[in-house]
Scaffold this motif. Structure first.
Motif, mmCIF file in Angstrom:
data_model
loop_
_atom_site.group_PDB
_atom_site.id
_atom_site.type_symbol
_atom_site.label_atom_id
_atom_site.label_comp_id
_atom_site.label_asym_id
_atom_site.label_seq_id
_atom_site.Cartn_x
_atom_site.Cartn_y
_atom_site.Cartn_z
ATOM 1 N N PRO A 131 39.273 -20.044 33.370
ATOM 2 C CA PRO A 131 39.171 -18.620 33.030
ATOM 3 C C PRO A 131 40.547 -18.044 32.701
ATOM 4 N N ALA A 133 42.377 -15.559 33.855
ATOM 5 C CA ALA A 133 43.315 -15.289 34.954
ATOM 6 C C ALA A 133 44.002 -16.565 35.419
ATOM 7 N N ARG A 194 33.223 -18.374 36.722
ATOM 8 C CA ARG A 194 33.679 -17.827 37.997
ATOM 9 C C ARG A 194 34.582 -16.624 37.785
ATOM 10 N N GLN A 195 34.972 -15.996 38.893
ATOM 11 C CA GLN A 195 35.855 -14.830 38.851
ATOM 12 C C GLN A 195 37.124 -15.145 38.067
ATOM 13 N N GLY A 196 37.592 -14.164 37.321
ATOM 14 C CA GLY A 196 38.763 -14.360 36.471
ATOM 15 C C GLY A 196 38.402 -14.597 35.027
ATOM 16 N N CYS A 197 37.109 -14.819 34.750
ATOM 17 C CA CYS A 197 36.650 -15.000 33.369
ATOM 18 C C CYS A 197 36.508 -13.641 32.707
ATOM 19 N N SER A 198 37.074 -13.479 31.532
ATOM 20 C CA SER A 198 37.043 -12.186 30.843
ATOM 21 C C SER A 198 35.620 -11.831 30.404
ATOM 22 N N ARG A 200 32.896 -12.569 31.995
ATOM 23 C CA ARG A 200 32.216 -12.081 33.197
ATOM 24 C C ARG A 200 32.598 -10.622 33.456
ATOM 25 N N GLN A 201 33.859 -10.279 33.258
ATOM 26 C CA GLN A 201 34.286 -8.888 33.431
ATOM 27 C C GLN A 201 33.562 -7.977 32.442
ATOM 28 N N GLU A 204 30.142 -7.097 33.802
ATOM 29 C CA GLU A 204 30.196 -6.069 34.841
ATOM 30 C C GLU A 204 30.410 -4.684 34.234
ATOM 31 N N ILE A 217 25.224 -11.726 39.524
ATOM 32 C CA ILE A 217 25.865 -12.731 38.675
ATOM 33 C C ILE A 217 25.893 -14.057 39.423
ATOM 34 N N GLU A 219 27.410 -17.812 39.440
ATOM 35 C CA GLU A 219 28.496 -18.620 38.897
ATOM 36 C C GLU A 219 28.018 -20.051 38.693
#
Length: 323
Positions: A131, A133, A194-198, A200-201, A204, A217, A219
């Motif tokens: 991701p 981040a 997972r978290q940090g994927c643009s 996914r943002q 949200e 969500i 993962e």
């Protein structure tokens, strides 16, 4: 010991005289004599028999063996940094460590990397899919040489150039005749990285704009897994339209564009090429950047995609990629 001194020792041993060594190295004989004397002082040993011809002592032969190795290594390293082979011909070599979002790695990079290898077979490639981040963190830590991330680099120590534009679309396992309602989203789930994927943002933010504050969500980590589970009816995904079209035959998924009121804000994303200082680029990274600039222009010309307002502003502010 200075490499210059070792090169003079090698020249004396190869030519058999101080004078001939000076001519070979385009210097004066006294300079050669001084450097050899300095080596003898540093090693504490006599290195040359001052006979005719001059030849190395046993200690001199030992140092000469190491000197030739060090000089070859120095010349090879310098040639690689200058993009040359040891004979001075143009040749780019070395390892290029690339980080990329998985969607970009699957959609945009295969053709580009294959072309890079054809043009520069001396380049070895390492590709890490993470991701955005995680990629920025790896780039700042020096674990990768460049990265493809969503949006411009947020850190002042990094430089970025927009190279690809993607339209994000809603992906489903069933045909979509209209955009789902907030109530339908509340009753379903999104499948994402997972978290940090643009991307996914974006899910949200998109759901928040629809009043869905508790979006579910799941993962799943891998692109093929996400597409396979969407095709099986597990939920929705928000992915690049070009990627979905390329994978549609494999997975049988369906997609719908975001409505006009949402598309301007959420659909359009820039994929940026991010690196450290241009002054620190290796020849392999520079060759990749040059090829990428040409490749991205060709894609932009062939895909008549209208960017949203944020992308238009970003593109006006971006500096051209170094040639």
């Amino acid at each position: 010991m200075q490499l210059k001194s070792l090169r003079m020792l090698e020249a004396v041993c190869d030519t058999g005289s101080f004078g001939a060594a000076a001519q070979l190295l385009h210097t004066v004989q006294s300079n050669v004599t001084a450097h050899v004397k300095k080596l003898e002082e540093e090693t504490g040993a006599q290195l040359l028999e001052r006979a005719s011809p001059v030849h190395p002592t046993p200690a001199g032969r030992l140092l000469l063996e190491h000197a030739r190795h060090m000089l070859r290594t120095h010349d090879l390293a310098l040639a690689q940094l200058q993009g040359l082979d040891p004979q001075g011909a143009s040749q780019v070599a070395g390892t290029l460590r690339i980080g990329s979002m998985e969607t970009t790695a699957a959609l945009r990079l295969p053709v580009l990397l294959a072309q890079l290898r054809r043009q520069h077979p001396g380049i070895d490639l390492e590709l890490e899919a993470q991701p955005t981040a995680a990629l920025l963190e790896a780039l700042m830590a020096g674990r990768i040489d460049c990265a493809f991330v969503n949006g411009a680099a947020p850190h002042s120590g990094l430089q970025s150039w927009p190279v690809f534009r993607e339209e994000l679309v809603l992906v489903s396992g069933q045909p979509l005749t209209r955009f789902p309602t907030p109530q339908e989203f509340c009753a379903s789930v999104f499948l994402a990285f997972r978290q940090g994927c643009s991307y996914r943002q974006r899910v949200e933010l998109l759901m928040a704009s629809q009043g869905v504050t508790a979006v579910r969500i799941m993962e799943l980590g891998m692109l093929d897994t996400i597409l396979g589970c969407v095709a099986a009816g597990m939920g929705y995904a928000l992915l690049s339209r070009a990627l979905v079209e390329a994978q549609q035959q494999r997975f049988g998924v369906h997609w719908i564009s975001l409505p006009p009121g949402l598309a301007e804000e959420f659909a359009w994303v820039d994929t940026c090429f991010v690196t450290g200082s241009v002054a620190g680029w290796s020849p392999a990274l520079r060759a990749f950047a040059q090829l990428l600039g040409i490749h991205a222009q060709a894609i932009a010309a062939g895909e008549h995609v209208r960017p949203g307002p944020a992308q238009r502003v970003h593109r006006r502010q971006a500096e051209p990629m170094p040639a």
